[in-house]
Write an enzyme that holds these catalytic residues in place. Structure first.
Site, mmCIF file in Angstrom:
data_model
loop_
_atom_site.group_PDB
_atom_site.id
_atom_site.type_symbol
_atom_site.label_atom_id
_atom_site.label_comp_id
_atom_site.label_asym_id
_atom_site.label_seq_id
_atom_site.Cartn_x
_atom_site.Cartn_y
_atom_site.Cartn_z
ATOM 1 N N TYR A 164 0.609 -1.132 -0.002
ATOM 2 C CA TYR A 164 -0.016 -0.039 -0.151
ATOM 3 C C TYR A 164 0.930 1.379 -0.044
ATOM 4 C CZ TYR A 164 -3.805 3.054 1.810
ATOM 5 O OH TYR A 164 -4.693 3.891 1.994
ATOM 6 N N LYS A 168 0.967 3.888 -2.709
ATOM 7 C CA LYS A 168 0.438 5.498 -2.476
ATOM 8 C C LYS A 168 1.627 6.235 -2.926
ATOM 9 C CE LYS A 168 -3.905 5.146 -1.512
ATOM 10 N NZ LYS A 168 -4.682 5.375 -2.314
HETATM 11 P P1 NAI Z 1 -13.384 2.563 1.259
HETATM 12 O O1 NAI Z 1 -13.297 1.089 1.256
HETATM 13 O O2 NAI Z 1 -14.720 3.154 1.927
HETATM 14 O O3 NAI Z 1 -13.608 3.116 -0.341
HETATM 15 C C1 NAI Z 1 -12.763 2.644 -1.377
HETATM 16 C C2 NAI Z 1 -13.714 2.449 -2.672
HETATM 17 O O4 NAI Z 1 -13.121 1.965 -3.621
HETATM 18 C C3 NAI Z 1 -14.761 1.137 -2.245
HETATM 19 O O5 NAI Z 1 -16.031 1.695 -2.313
HETATM 20 C C4 NAI Z 1 -14.353 0.058 -3.234
HETATM 21 O O6 NAI Z 1 -15.499 -0.601 -3.517
HETATM 22 C C5 NAI Z 1 -13.830 0.738 -4.276
HETATM 23 N N1 NAI Z 1 -13.030 0.059 -5.199
HETATM 24 C C6 NAI Z 1 -12.007 -0.855 -4.579
HETATM 25 N N2 NAI Z 1 -11.380 -1.607 -5.673
HETATM 26 C C7 NAI Z 1 -11.948 -0.784 -6.876
HETATM 27 C C8 NAI Z 1 -11.602 -1.053 -8.280
HETATM 28 N N3 NAI Z 1 -10.709 -1.867 -8.568
HETATM 29 N N4 NAI Z 1 -12.463 -0.368 -9.183
HETATM 30 C C9 NAI Z 1 -13.198 0.550 -8.613
HETATM 31 N N5 NAI Z 1 -13.673 0.669 -7.536
HETATM 32 C C10 NAI Z 1 -13.066 0.012 -6.440
HETATM 33 O O7 NAI Z 1 -12.099 3.182 1.542
HETATM 34 P P2 NAI Z 1 -11.732 4.906 1.934
HETATM 35 O O8 NAI Z 1 -11.280 5.121 3.055
HETATM 36 O O9 NAI Z 1 -13.136 5.869 1.374
HETATM 37 O O10 NAI Z 1 -10.737 5.000 0.721
HETATM 38 C C11 NAI Z 1 -10.464 5.887 -0.440
HETATM 39 C C12 NAI Z 1 -9.383 6.224 -0.522
HETATM 40 O O11 NAI Z 1 -8.703 6.832 0.051
HETATM 41 C C13 NAI Z 1 -8.405 5.073 -0.940
HETATM 42 O O12 NAI Z 1 -7.639 5.107 -2.002
HETATM 43 C C14 NAI Z 1 -7.550 4.869 0.278
HETATM 44 O O13 NAI Z 1 -6.441 4.035 0.349
HETATM 45 C C15 NAI Z 1 -7.482 6.345 0.334
HETATM 46 N N6 NAI Z 1 -6.944 6.526 1.915
HETATM 47 C C16 NAI Z 1 -7.904 6.503 3.031
HETATM 48 C C17 NAI Z 1 -7.760 6.639 4.292
HETATM 49 C C18 NAI Z 1 -8.695 6.655 5.517
HETATM 50 O O14 NAI Z 1 -8.241 7.243 6.374
HETATM 51 N N7 NAI Z 1 -9.695 6.308 5.206
HETATM 52 C C19 NAI Z 1 -6.173 7.088 4.426
HETATM 53 C C20 NAI Z 1 -5.278 7.281 3.456
HETATM 54 C C21 NAI Z 1 -5.865 6.963 2.145
#
Ligand code: NAI
Length: 296
Positions: A164, A168
């Site tokens: 990851y 990132k």
């Molecule tokens: P989340 O798991 O709620 O949202 C991620 C979404 O991406 C999900 O709805 C999932 O179905 C979708 N997804 C996964 N693989 C996919 C693909 N191959 N094609 C299309 N859609 C896909 O997680 P969150 O927290 O909202 O994360 C959003 C972004 O923010 C991610 O890139 C995560 O790595 C990043 N992030 C989040 C942090 C946090 O504190 N929540 C911290 C740092 C980064």
């Protein structure tokens, strides 16, 4: 103050917009007049399974608020299909928010090749694939805004997240070069490193901290970076819990051994504290500035 930063007639793709941060970004764009492609594969946190329900429900929410949105259920790895949905439905593309992501955490010595590959594929190659498909359209219209979603795990390192973290921080490198290549065509590329309550973090943070990091406290930065009035590019911003700050590279003044003779390991050891001394540090923002000192 009225909400004057609008996205009327702008077409915005938000990947992974079925839940968490992406959902909030999509709702924010929809409420401000954008036509939104709500992409989500609808899988689980580890990248397994598929469902149209997540994207559909966000599209319904945007429409219920009077906005325009269309669902797309392709994986970001098939970025061209997502961009095609934007073109088929709304005729163009102005903004790409690369947000989709999964987790396959484990310490490096236990990490399988598959866990490495799938995380790099979804985060890094997925963002590249969507951006690649949108790029020629943005170049042709001399307008584009791209937001990458990095992570503090990449910036600082985090136990159990080698795959990851690499993906990132890879996105930051991608954004830095796309920022340079896009500049002349008014395509601006910025990166956020968010903190937010979501299924990704619900088991990692305390309930008190989760209550502070509402995903909707990240979307205003994404909106600003995606707006035509924001003219910055190549920025990296940490954002969450009502806090936004900008990162930059810092380089020590260093030591010049010169090129007349080859210096030894002992010479390096002797200068080690000077090499690592950040007094009056330099902040090169472009390669030309960085190399001036090296070759000058
Ligand atoms: P989340 O798991 O709620 O949202 C991620 C979404 O991406 C999900 O709805 C999932 O179905 C979708 N997804 C996964 N693989 C996919 C693909 N191959 N094609 C299309 N859609 C896909 O997680 P969150 O927290 O909202 O994360 C959003 C972004 O923010 C991610 O890139 C995560 O790595 C990043 N992030 C989040 C942090 C946090 O504190 N929540 C911290 C740092 C980064």
């Amino acid at each position: 103050m009225a909400e004057d930063l609008r996205f009327d007639n702008r077409v915005v793709i938000v990947t992974g917009a079925g839940s968490g941060l992406g959902r909030q970004h999509a709702l924010m764009f929809g409420a401000r007049g954008a036509r939104v492609v709500v992409n989500d594969l609808g899988g689980d946190l580890a990248g397994g399974g598929r469902s149209s329900a997540a994207a559909d429900s966000v599209v319904a929410e945007i429409k219920a608020g009077g906005g325009a949105a269309v669902a797309n259920y392709d994986s970001v790895v098939d970025g061209a299909k997502i961009v095609q949905t934007a073109l088929d439905t709304f005729g163009t593309i102005d903004v790409v928010v690369n947000n989709a992501g999964i987790l396959r955490d484990s310490s490096f010595h236990k990490m399988s090749e598959e866990d490495w590959n799938i995380v790099i594929r979804v985060h890094l190659t997925g963002a590249e694939a969507v951006t690649r498909a949108a790029w020629p359209i943005m170049r042709d219209k001399t307008y584009g805004r791209v937001v990458m979603t990095a992570s503090s795990s990449g910036i600082y390192g985090n136990f159990g997240q080698a795959n990851y973290s690499a993906a990132k921080l890879g996105l930051v490198g991608l954004a830095n070069t796309l920022g340079e290549e896009g500049r002349a065509k008014n395509i601006l590329v910025n990166t956020i490193a968010p903190f937010a309550a979501s299924r990704m973090t619900k088991d990692l943070l305390s309930p008190e901290d989760l209550a502070k990091v509402k995903p909707e406290l990240v979307s205003p930065l994404v909106g600003w970076l995606s707006h035509e009035k924001c003219t910055d590019t190549k920025g990296l911003y940490e954002v969450g819990a009502g806090f936004i700050a900008k990162f930059r590279w810092e380089r020590s003044r260093g030591h010049k051994f010169g090129t007349d003779s080859v210096f030894s390991l002992e010479d390096v050891a002797r200068q080690w504290s000077k090499i690592g001394d950040f007094t009056d540090a330099d902040h090169p923002a472009v390669l030309e500035d960085a190399t001036k000192v090296v070759f000058g």
